[in-house]
Design a protein around this motif. Structure first.
Motif, PDB file in Angstrom:
ATOM      1  N   ALA A 133      91.851 -59.088 -40.345  1.00  0.00           N
ATOM      2  CA  ALA A 133      90.765 -60.041 -40.976  1.00  0.00           C
ATOM      3  C   ALA A 133      90.133 -59.581 -42.199  1.00  0.00           C
ATOM      4  O   ALA A 133      89.653 -60.285 -43.294  1.00  0.00           O
ATOM      5  CB  ALA A 133      89.655 -60.161 -39.832  1.00  0.00           C
ATOM      6  N   TYR A 134      89.979 -58.050 -42.416  1.00  0.00           N
ATOM      7  CA  TYR A 134      89.584 -57.682 -43.690  1.00  0.00           C
ATOM      8  C   TYR A 134      90.439 -57.757 -44.768  1.00  0.00           C
ATOM      9  O   TYR A 134      90.006 -58.169 -45.837  1.00  0.00           O
ATOM     10  CB  TYR A 134      89.680 -55.946 -43.382  1.00  0.00           C
ATOM     11  N   TRP A 135      91.738 -58.056 -44.456  1.00  0.00           N
ATOM     12  CA  TRP A 135      92.685 -58.356 -45.557  1.00  0.00           C
ATOM     13  C   TRP A 135      93.018 -59.923 -45.605  1.00  0.00           C
ATOM     14  O   TRP A 135      93.238 -60.290 -46.849  1.00  0.00           O
ATOM     15  CB  TRP A 135      94.206 -57.747 -45.325  1.00  0.00           C
ATOM     16  N   ARG A 136      92.729 -60.685 -44.855  1.00  0.00           N
ATOM     17  CA  ARG A 136      92.931 -61.998 -44.743  1.00  0.00           C
ATOM     18  C   ARG A 136      91.886 -62.642 -45.985  1.00  0.00           C
ATOM     19  O   ARG A 136      92.259 -63.784 -46.341  1.00  0.00           O
ATOM     20  CB  ARG A 136      92.671 -62.591 -43.627  1.00  0.00           C
ATOM     21  N   LYS A 137      90.779 -61.994 -46.133  1.00  0.00           N
ATOM     22  CA  LYS A 137      89.989 -62.692 -47.035  1.00  0.00           C
ATOM     23  C   LYS A 137      90.493 -62.733 -48.494  1.00  0.00           C
ATOM     24  O   LYS A 137      90.109 -63.270 -49.250  1.00  0.00           O
ATOM     25  CB  LYS A 137      88.818 -61.736 -47.322  1.00  0.00           C
TER      26      LYS A 137
END
Length: 306
Positions: A298-302
Motif C-alpha cells: 500500500a505504501y508503494w501503490r500510492k
C-alpha cells in the motif's frame, strides 16, 4: 520508462512453500503482477521430476492468480562462494547449477536470471595476486553461463552489487569496474539488480551508502531494483511499515524522481521495483508477514500503479 511493482519470493521461503499458496498471496491478496522467484523456493539441485512437477504447478497457479515470473534470482540459502570458490570442481558444479536455473527460468517465462556475482574467501580477498585470478575465473564462469542462457532464450543476466569487498560491488567505483569487465565480450548483456540498502558503510565516499546516488549512476543499467526500507546504519530488509517509514530514507516519490532524472539511455522499457522483504522465524513476526506485506504494498501503490 514504465515502472512496475514486483516482489521477491524471499518472504515465502520455508513459510509458504507450496506452489498453490504463494502465487495466491502475491496475485490475490497483494495484487502484484510481477514476481522474482528465488532459487530457495525451487532449488535446481532437486531431481528433474520434482522440478518439472513444481514448474507446472507454479505455471498453473500464476495463471490462476494473474501473476507472472519476470525474473529469477539466488536467495539467502544460496549466498555462497559459487563462481568465486577457490576449488575448481566446486566452481564447475555451480556453473552446472546455474545452467539448470537458466532452464527453470526459461520454463517459467522469466526474461532474466540473476545472483550476487560471487563471494571470495578471506584468504583470496587478502591476496592481491590470487584475487586477480579469482576475479577472472569468476567472470569466465559467468560468460559460460551467459552463452548457455542466450541459447535458451533469456534476454539478459543480472548481478547484484553488495556491501563488502568479498561479495563484490561494494562501492559505486567497484561496481562500475565489474559491470564494465563482465560485459566485455559477453555472449549476453549483464545488467544490475540494484539494492537500495547495499553499499560499504566503511567507505569514505558518502555516495556509497546513498541509494539515490546509486540510482543516479546505474539507473540506465538496472531493470531490477530491490526495495526495502533503509536507514543510516543499514540493519537490513525492513518492510515499509509506519514504524520504519518514520525515519527510513527510502521514499517512493523520491525513488521515482531519481529514476526519471537518470533513466535517459536505458536499453530496457520497464524497471521492476521489487520488494525484497525477509522475515525472521520469530513471533509475532512470523504470524504477521502477510499484514506487513499488505502495508508495504500500500505504501508503494500510492506511487507505482502497475
Amino acid at each position: 520508462m514504465e515502472y512496475c511493482l514486483a516482489i521477491n519470493t524471499g518472504f515465502a521461503v520455508n513459510r509458504y512453500s507450496e506452489p498453490e499458496i504463494w502465487p495466491e498471496i502475491i496475485g490475490n491478496q497483494l495484487g502484484i503482477k510481477y514476481v522474482q522467484l528465488t532459487a530457495d523456493l525451487l532449488n535446481p539441485d532437486l531431481p528433474g521430476s520434482i522440478l518439472a512437477s513444481h514448474v507446472n504447478r507454479i505455471q498453473a497457479s500464476c495463471k490462476k492468480y494473474n501473476t507472472s515470473i519476470n525474473s529469477t534470482f539466488t536467495g539467502a540459502f544460496t549466498r555462497v562462494n559459487h563462481l568465486a570458490h577457490p576449488d575448481h570442481e566446486v566452481r564447475k558444479h555451480w556453473i552446472l547449477w546455474f545452467k539448470k536455473f537458466v532452464q527453470i527460468s526459461v520454463d517459467l517465462g522469466a526474461e532474466s536470471m540473476g545472483s550476487h556475482f560471487g563471494i571470495f574467501t578471506a584468504n583470496d580477498v587478502n591476496n592481491p595476486d590470487l584475487l586477480k585470478v579469482r576475479i577472472q575465473q569468476n567472470i569466465e564462469g559467468w560468460h559460460e553461463i551467459a552463452e548457455y542462457a542466450k541459447s535458451q532464450g533469456l534476454k539478459y543476466l543480472t548481478w547484484e552489487p553488495m556491501s563488502i569487498k568479498r561479495e563484490q560491488g561494494e562501492t559505486i567505483a567497484a561496481t562500475k569496474i565489474l559491470q564494465k569487465n563482465v560485459n566485455l565480450q559477453s555472449p549476453l548483456p549483464f545488467f544490475i539488480c540494484l539494492d537500495v540498502d547495499h553499499g560499504d558503510v566503511t567507505s569514505v565516499n558518502p555516495d556509497d551508502t546513498n541509494p539515490y546516488a546509486w540510482i543516479n549512476e546505474f539507473a540506465n543499467e538496472s531493470p531490477l531494483i530491490h526495495l526495502k526500507q533503509s536507514s543510516a546504519n543499514k540493519q537490513g530488509h525492513w518492510p515499509f511499515i509506519e514504524e520504519y517509514n518514520k525515519f527510513g530514507k527510502i521514499v517512493p516519490e523520491k525513488i521515482i524522481d531519481a529514476l526519471e532524472r537518470a533513466n535517459s539511455k536505458a536499453k530496457f522499457s520497464k524497471t521492476f521495483l521489487t520488494l525484497e522483504l525477509s522475515f525472521r522465524e520469530r513471533e509475532p513476526i512470523d504470524s504477521n508477514v502477510i499484514s506487513v506485506l499488505k502495508e508495504s504494498v500500500a505504501y508503494w501503490r500510492k506511487t507505482v500503479l502497475n
